[in-house]
Design a protein around this motif. Sequence first.
Motif, mmCIF file in Angstrom:
data_model
loop_
_atom_site.group_PDB
_atom_site.id
_atom_site.type_symbol
_atom_site.label_atom_id
_atom_site.label_comp_id
_atom_site.label_asym_id
_atom_site.label_seq_id
_atom_site.Cartn_x
_atom_site.Cartn_y
_atom_site.Cartn_z
ATOM 1 N N ARG A 280 0.848 -1.200 0.000
ATOM 2 C CA ARG A 280 0.000 0.000 0.000
ATOM 3 C C ARG A 280 0.885 1.252 0.000
ATOM 4 N NH1 ARG A 280 -5.067 -0.844 -0.583
ATOM 5 N NH2 ARG A 280 -5.984 -2.773 0.201
ATOM 6 N N PRO A 281 0.382 2.345 -0.593
ATOM 7 C CA PRO A 281 1.189 3.570 -0.719
ATOM 8 C C PRO A 281 1.763 4.073 0.612
ATOM 9 C CG PRO A 281 -0.759 3.739 -2.082
ATOM 10 C CD PRO A 281 -0.911 2.467 -1.292
ATOM 11 N N GLU A 282 1.026 3.864 1.725
ATOM 12 C CA GLU A 282 1.543 4.357 3.007
ATOM 13 C C GLU A 282 2.675 3.494 3.556
ATOM 14 O OE1 GLU A 282 -1.467 3.465 2.269
ATOM 15 O OE2 GLU A 282 -2.510 2.416 3.884
ATOM 16 N N HIS A 283 2.926 2.358 2.921
ATOM 17 C CA HIS A 283 4.032 1.500 3.353
ATOM 18 C C HIS A 283 5.224 1.584 2.408
ATOM 19 C CE1 HIS A 283 0.477 -0.602 5.330
ATOM 20 N NE2 HIS A 283 1.136 0.037 6.276
ATOM 21 N N VAL A 284 5.189 2.585 1.537
ATOM 22 C CA VAL A 284 6.336 2.858 0.664
ATOM 23 C C VAL A 284 7.061 4.066 1.256
ATOM 24 C CG1 VAL A 284 7.076 3.486 -1.664
ATOM 25 C CG2 VAL A 284 5.025 2.075 -1.346
ATOM 26 N N ALA A 298 5.336 12.515 -10.515
ATOM 27 C CA ALA A 298 4.276 13.458 -10.111
ATOM 28 C C ALA A 298 4.157 13.463 -8.597
ATOM 29 C CB ALA A 298 2.946 13.049 -10.725
ATOM 30 N N ALA A 299 3.678 14.584 -8.054
ATOM 31 C CA ALA A 299 3.410 14.674 -6.620
ATOM 32 C C ALA A 299 2.093 15.420 -6.447
ATOM 33 C CB ALA A 299 4.543 15.413 -5.914
ATOM 34 N N GLU A 300 1.181 14.776 -5.693
ATOM 35 C CA GLU A 300 -0.140 15.377 -5.493
ATOM 36 C C GLU A 300 -0.247 15.782 -4.023
ATOM 37 O OE1 GLU A 300 -4.773 13.888 -5.633
ATOM 38 O OE2 GLU A 300 -3.187 12.520 -6.249
ATOM 39 N N VAL A 308 3.007 10.574 -4.036
ATOM 40 C CA VAL A 308 4.090 10.720 -5.002
ATOM 41 C C VAL A 308 4.057 9.510 -5.942
ATOM 42 C CG1 VAL A 308 6.591 10.912 -5.276
ATOM 43 C CG2 VAL A 308 5.461 11.959 -3.306
ATOM 44 N N THR A 309 4.058 9.782 -7.251
ATOM 45 C CA THR A 309 4.077 8.695 -8.242
ATOM 46 C C THR A 309 5.497 8.562 -8.777
ATOM 47 O OG1 THR A 309 1.828 9.288 -8.837
ATOM 48 C CG2 THR A 309 2.995 7.824 -10.354
ATOM 49 N N LEU A 310 6.016 7.314 -8.755
ATOM 50 C CA LEU A 310 7.395 7.077 -9.205
ATOM 51 C C LEU A 310 7.399 6.038 -10.317
ATOM 52 C CD1 LEU A 310 7.511 6.863 -5.691
ATOM 53 C CD2 LEU A 310 9.732 7.717 -6.406
ATOM 54 N N ARG A 311 8.314 6.197 -11.259
ATOM 55 C CA ARG A 311 8.502 5.184 -12.294
ATOM 56 C C ARG A 311 9.642 4.273 -11.844
ATOM 57 N NH1 ARG A 311 9.766 8.278 -16.611
ATOM 58 N NH2 ARG A 311 7.621 8.679 -17.151
ATOM 59 N N THR A 312 9.373 2.961 -11.804
ATOM 60 C CA THR A 312 10.402 2.012 -11.355
ATOM 61 C C THR A 312 10.570 0.935 -12.433
ATOM 62 O OG1 THR A 312 8.971 0.352 -10.346
ATOM 63 C CG2 THR A 312 9.469 2.279 -8.998
ATOM 64 N N ALA A 319 3.469 6.389 -3.547
ATOM 65 C CA ALA A 319 3.872 6.450 -2.139
ATOM 66 C C ALA A 319 3.085 7.565 -1.464
ATOM 67 C CB ALA A 319 5.365 6.736 -2.045
ATOM 68 N N ARG A 320 2.566 7.273 -0.265
ATOM 69 C CA ARG A 320 1.935 8.344 0.517
ATOM 70 C C ARG A 320 2.949 8.769 1.569
ATOM 71 N NH1 ARG A 320 -3.346 9.888 1.727
ATOM 72 N NH2 ARG A 320 -4.231 8.039 0.743
ATOM 73 N N ILE A 321 3.436 9.986 1.464
ATOM 74 C CA ILE A 321 4.467 10.441 2.403
ATOM 75 C C ILE A 321 4.073 11.801 2.970
ATOM 76 C CG2 ILE A 321 6.321 9.196 1.198
ATOM 77 C CD1 ILE A 321 7.149 11.926 -0.009
ATOM 78 N N GLY A 322 4.780 12.236 3.981
ATOM 79 C CA GLY A 322 4.503 13.528 4.602
ATOM 80 C C GLY A 322 4.660 14.658 3.587
#
Length: 365
Positions: A280-284, A298-300, A308-312, A319-322
């Motif tokens: 889940r995004p909050e665990h990235v 991108a960052a929303e 935050v959307t990342l290309r891997t 990722a859901r981050i502060g």
Amino acid sequence: MAEIRITNLRKEFGDFTAVQSSSFTVADGEFFMLLGPSGCGKTTTLRMIAGLELPTSGEIHIDGEEVGRKPASKRDIAFVFQMFALYPHMNVRRNIAYPLASQGMPKARIREKVAEVARILGIEEILDRPVGGLSGGDRQRVALGRAIVRDPKCFLMDEPLGALDAEFRERMAEELRALHDRMRATTVYVTHDQLEAMQMGDKIVVMNHGVIEQFGAPQEIYDMPATMFVASFIGSPPMNLLPFGGRLEAGATIVEMGGARLGAPALREPFAGDMAYGVRPEHVLLSDRAAYRGEIIAAEYLGTSQIVTLRTANGEVKARIGSDRAARPGETVGLDFEAGAVTIFDARSGRALRSALNEGALPRG
Ligand code: ATP
């Protein structure tokens, strides 16, 4: 009130199977959600419980009695389709009293019952008002009152808040849940809205194409999705599913992916083939030292957090981050995943592999 037990329930419309073979039990007093996308068979399931649709096969027990062939009127169920469906030419009192009056209940008893229901719903002041001029919320309360007044064995509700705007919908959802907590009436509630299901339900059945994908408490379904469908249907944004392949041994806690070694919960059995790494995004976590790399695309900004959307190497990851961390598109960063919150899926069947994390939450077989 009543327990509802559904066993191998199936419904075919000609060549089309709307409900495959459903089995679940709604415990006495439970607020039970049937959740899934449009066309998955939720309403058909509810209509079979109500007696508005005959099952092709299977059984429905209400309080221990098999009712699959019993007419709707004999099942002692209140079906709330659309809470705004009131009789416009009657006042509030007569709207609520209507089901009792049509049963021939004595007038004095009806007055008592209506007064009691009005007290539960907090609508005593509006009993003599015409329904025409009521606010949306009050109309909804009156419609509920009409369902409650009969003391049915259970309530069936089909997207009752569907027509409301977002803010009002949330308020009515809270009110419905609070009412349920006071009355403890067995309720089966159909919705396609995962947030509504998580917010209100004691238990959730997630359906897709007529099949039950998972059955459990909201947190269990969120934390331990049984299938890739559930992982991507529940959560906003949904779980990341990173494709990878190879062989994992029983007890292995490391997955090799994108040139990095990532943590995973220990599998109960070995597996070889195509898989998906679900997180889940909050665990990235974004971490400069991590070997698994991604480029921010991108960052929303969402106030207290950002997505935050990342290309891997394994596709896009969210990722859901502060919101205090700067996230600039074009920047390459390391990604860490919280191993204790990861689910590994068999990519072909879509089913979660049994692990130290989800042991017990997954259906057998
Ligand atoms: P929605 O929220 O859109 O109503 P749902 O999950 O409640 O979705 P159902 O109404 O149970 O879905 O319908 C399941 C499937 O069965 C749909 O594909 C629908 O077209 C089909 N279906 C429902 N009723 C009938 C019917 N009387 N005859 C033929 N097909 C039907």
